[in-house]
Motif scaffolding. Structure first.
Motif, PDB file in Angstrom:
ATOM      1  N   LEU A  38      62.142  58.909  11.766  1.00 10.69           N
ATOM      2  CA  LEU A  38      61.432  59.351  12.966  1.00 10.69           C
ATOM      3  C   LEU A  38      62.411  59.926  13.988  1.00 10.69           C
ATOM      4  O   LEU A  38      62.099  60.916  14.668  1.00 10.69           O
ATOM      5  CB  LEU A  38      60.656  58.179  13.566  1.00 10.69           C
ATOM      6  CG  LEU A  38      59.649  58.499  14.675  1.00 10.69           C
ATOM      7  CD1 LEU A  38      58.665  59.565  14.235  1.00 10.69           C
ATOM      8  CD2 LEU A  38      58.913  57.226  15.092  1.00 10.69           C
ATOM      9  N   ARG A  39      63.600  59.340  14.086  1.00  7.91           N
ATOM     10  CA  ARG A  39      64.629  59.874  15.001  1.00  7.91           C
ATOM     11  C   ARG A  39      64.960  61.310  14.628  1.00  7.91           C
ATOM     12  O   ARG A  39      65.035  62.199  15.485  1.00  7.91           O
ATOM     13  CB  ARG A  39      65.881  59.010  14.949  1.00  7.91           C
ATOM     14  CG  ARG A  39      66.995  59.484  15.892  1.00  7.91           C
ATOM     15  CD  ARG A  39      68.288  58.703  15.686  1.00  7.91           C
ATOM     16  NE  ARG A  39      68.127  57.296  15.948  1.00  7.91           N
ATOM     17  CZ  ARG A  39      68.115  56.338  15.015  1.00  7.91           C
ATOM     18  NH1 ARG A  39      68.251  56.678  13.719  1.00  7.91           N
ATOM     19  NH2 ARG A  39      67.962  55.081  15.328  1.00  7.91           N
ATOM     20  N   ASP A  40      65.179  61.545  13.342  1.00  8.34           N
ATOM     21  CA  ASP A  40      65.509  62.887  12.876  1.00  8.34           C
ATOM     22  C   ASP A  40      64.378  63.862  13.193  1.00  8.34           C
ATOM     23  O   ASP A  40      64.622  64.990  13.640  1.00  8.34           O
ATOM     24  CB  ASP A  40      65.779  62.850  11.366  1.00  8.34           C
ATOM     25  CG  ASP A  40      66.113  64.215  10.805  1.00  8.34           C
ATOM     26  OD1 ASP A  40      67.180  64.750  11.149  1.00  8.34           O
ATOM     27  OD2 ASP A  40      65.301  64.762  10.023  1.00  8.34           O
ATOM     28  N   ALA A  41      63.132  63.431  12.994  1.00  5.29           N
ATOM     29  CA  ALA A  41      61.989  64.306  13.262  1.00  5.29           C
ATOM     30  C   ALA A  41      61.876  64.640  14.745  1.00  5.29           C
ATOM     31  O   ALA A  41      61.606  65.791  15.123  1.00  5.29           O
ATOM     32  CB  ALA A  41      60.697  63.640  12.768  1.00  5.29           C
ATOM     33  N   ILE A  42      62.107  63.659  15.612  1.00 11.10           N
ATOM     34  CA  ILE A  42      62.027  63.905  17.053  1.00 11.10           C
ATOM     35  C   ILE A  42      63.139  64.852  17.485  1.00 11.10           C
ATOM     36  O   ILE A  42      62.911  65.808  18.236  1.00 11.10           O
ATOM     37  CB  ILE A  42      62.094  62.578  17.838  1.00 11.10           C
ATOM     38  CG1 ILE A  42      60.838  61.733  17.568  1.00 11.10           C
ATOM     39  CG2 ILE A  42      62.237  62.848  19.336  1.00 11.10           C
ATOM     40  CD1 ILE A  42      60.905  60.329  18.151  1.00 11.10           C
ATOM     41  N   LEU A  43      64.349  64.615  17.001  1.00 12.87           N
ATOM     42  CA  LEU A  43      65.475  65.461  17.391  1.00 12.87           C
ATOM     43  C   LEU A  43      65.324  66.885  16.871  1.00 12.87           C
ATOM     44  O   LEU A  43      65.839  67.826  17.471  1.00 12.87           O
ATOM     45  CB  LEU A  43      66.792  64.851  16.905  1.00 12.87           C
ATOM     46  CG  LEU A  43      67.212  63.537  17.588  1.00 12.87           C
ATOM     47  CD1 LEU A  43      68.466  62.970  16.935  1.00 12.87           C
ATOM     48  CD2 LEU A  43      67.438  63.731  19.082  1.00 12.87           C
ATOM     49  N   ARG A  44      64.610  67.042  15.750  1.00 13.06           N
ATOM     50  CA  ARG A  44      64.372  68.396  15.203  1.00 13.06           C
ATOM     51  C   ARG A  44      63.179  69.078  15.851  1.00 13.06           C
ATOM     52  O   ARG A  44      62.874  70.221  15.534  1.00 13.06           O
ATOM     53  CB  ARG A  44      64.173  68.324  13.688  1.00 13.06           C
ATOM     54  CG  ARG A  44      65.449  68.055  12.915  1.00 13.06           C
ATOM     55  CD  ARG A  44      65.243  68.183  11.415  1.00 13.06           C
ATOM     56  NE  ARG A  44      64.361  67.164  10.865  1.00 13.06           N
ATOM     57  CZ  ARG A  44      63.115  67.355  10.451  1.00 13.06           C
ATOM     58  NH1 ARG A  44      62.566  68.576  10.523  1.00 13.06           N
ATOM     59  NH2 ARG A  44      62.396  66.362   9.963  1.00 13.06           N
ATOM     60  N   GLY A  45      62.486  68.380  16.757  1.00 15.02           N
ATOM     61  CA  GLY A  45      61.367  68.986  17.454  1.00 15.02           C
ATOM     62  C   GLY A  45      60.045  68.900  16.739  1.00 15.02           C
ATOM     63  O   GLY A  45      59.078  69.564  17.131  1.00 15.02           O
ATOM     64  N   VAL A  46      59.974  68.096  15.667  1.00 12.45           N
ATOM     65  CA  VAL A  46      58.697  67.919  14.959  1.00 12.45           C
ATOM     66  C   VAL A  46      57.670  67.285  15.882  1.00 12.45           C
ATOM     67  O   VAL A  46      56.487  67.619  15.851  1.00 12.45           O
ATOM     68  CB  VAL A  46      58.899  67.071  13.686  1.00 12.45           C
ATOM     69  CG1 VAL A  46      57.568  66.783  13.009  1.00 12.45           C
ATOM     70  CG2 VAL A  46      59.854  67.784  12.722  1.00 12.45           C
ATOM     71  N   TYR A  47      58.138  66.352  16.713  1.00  8.40           N
ATOM     72  CA  TYR A  47      57.291  65.724  17.723  1.00  8.40           C
ATOM     73  C   TYR A  47      57.701  66.270  19.089  1.00  8.40           C
ATOM     74  O   TYR A  47      58.877  66.220  19.453  1.00  8.40           O
ATOM     75  CB  TYR A  47      57.467  64.204  17.731  1.00  8.40           C
ATOM     76  CG  TYR A  47      56.969  63.494  16.500  1.00  8.40           C
ATOM     77  CD1 TYR A  47      55.692  62.945  16.456  1.00  8.40           C
ATOM     78  CD2 TYR A  47      57.786  63.356  15.374  1.00  8.40           C
ATOM     79  CE1 TYR A  47      55.232  62.276  15.328  1.00  8.40           C
ATOM     80  CE2 TYR A  47      57.337  62.696  14.243  1.00  8.40           C
ATOM     81  CZ  TYR A  47      56.064  62.160  14.229  1.00  8.40           C
ATOM     82  OH  TYR A  47      55.617  61.502  13.104  1.00  8.40           O
ATOM     83  N   ALA A  48      56.745  66.763  19.838  1.00 10.18           N
ATOM     84  CA  ALA A  48      57.047  67.301  21.163  1.00 10.18           C
ATOM     85  C   ALA A  48      57.153  66.178  22.186  1.00 10.18           C
ATOM     86  O   ALA A  48      56.581  65.092  21.994  1.00 10.18           O
ATOM     87  CB  ALA A  48      55.941  68.275  21.585  1.00 10.18           C
ATOM     88  N   PRO A  49      57.865  66.395  23.295  1.00  8.32           N
ATOM     89  CA  PRO A  49      57.893  65.393  24.364  1.00  8.32           C
ATOM     90  C   PRO A  49      56.474  65.077  24.844  1.00  8.32           C
ATOM     91  O   PRO A  49      55.651  65.974  25.025  1.00  8.32           O
ATOM     92  CB  PRO A  49      58.702  66.092  25.468  1.00  8.32           C
ATOM     93  CG  PRO A  49      59.540  67.084  24.756  1.00  8.32           C
ATOM     94  CD  PRO A  49      58.714  67.557  23.604  1.00  8.32           C
ATOM     95  N   GLY A  50      56.208  63.800  25.003  1.00 11.51           N
ATOM     96  CA  GLY A  50      54.889  63.371  25.441  1.00 11.51           C
ATOM     97  C   GLY A  50      53.890  63.169  24.317  1.00 11.51           C
ATOM     98  O   GLY A  50      52.762  62.710  24.559  1.00 11.51           O
TER      99      GLY A  50
END
Length: 221
Positions: free
Chosen positions: A19-31
């Motif tokens: 999940l960290r990798d996905a967030i840092l790659r922008g898969v999940y947007a802020p918020g």
């Protein structure tokens, strides 16, 4: 046979890594909302390791947990991002100073190679990955108990906005980024820590001032 606690702890770490990798790659947007049941289904896990993973990511500065409500990808307002960048301007040069005196020639050569690869490339995600590797490598020889973890958390919290900044800047600004990387390597190679600190301060400050011109980046959908 390992205990259930050990298995769940290991599963929690693996989920957190993914999940960290996905967030840092922008898969999940802020918020963005992160639903525990969706993660449990995606990873074939129970709720316990999912909760463990979210707590790990909260400590990383990537997830915000609200008691009895849920989890969201952390989001910064414009004012919060400005504050984070002003903190980075002041503490990252200090971390670089702690590290620089212990960097060996091989590590400086690796930094030079990373700077060259960034300058030669055009892909935003590759640039972001190499840029993160470059700066964290430059800090890697620091012997600190608090500062290094603090800087990494601040990097995590601003990753999305660095991506937005990179997409916004034109060729002239991109050349400035690469030039600053090369100046930083040159200062480290000749052992001029004062100059390395000055280059890094200006490098971070320029990004902050550019982000100030784009408040739309901080509006949640």
């Amino acid at each position: 046979m390992p205990s259930t606690t050990s298995r769940d702890g290991g599963a929690g770490s693996r989920i957190a890594d993914s999940l960290r990798d996905a967030i840092l790659r922008g898969v999940y947007a802020p918020g963005a909302r992160i639903r525990q049941e969706d993660l449990a289904a995606e990873f074939g896990a129970s709720r316990l390791p999912v909760r463990d993973a979210l707590r790990i990511l909260e400590s990383d500065g990537l997830v915000t947990l609200v008691a009895n409500t849920g989890a969201w990808v952390s989001h910064l307002s414009l004012d919060e991002c400005q504050e984070v960048y002003q903190i980075r301007e002041r503490i990252e040069p200090l971390l670089l100073r702690y590290s620089a005196e212990h960097l060996d020639a091989e590590t400086v050569d690796r930094l030079a190679a990373l700077a060259d690869r960034m300058q030669a490339g055009t892909d935003v995600e590759t640039f972001l990955r190499l840029d993160r590797e470059f700066h964290l490598l430059s800090y890697s020889a620091a012997q600190t108990s608090i500062l290094g973890e603090t800087v990494q958390r601040l990097w995590n919290s601003t990753q999305h906005y660095r991506r937005a900044f990179t997409l916004l800047i034109g060729p002239d600004a991109s050349r400035a980024v690469h030039y600053e990387h090369q100046l930083l390597v040159a200062a480290l190679r000749r052992g001029d820590i004062d100059d390395a600190e000055r280059v890094l301060f200006g490098h971070i400050r320029r990004t902050r001032l550019e982000l100030l011109q784009h408040p739309e980046l901080f509006q949640q959908p």
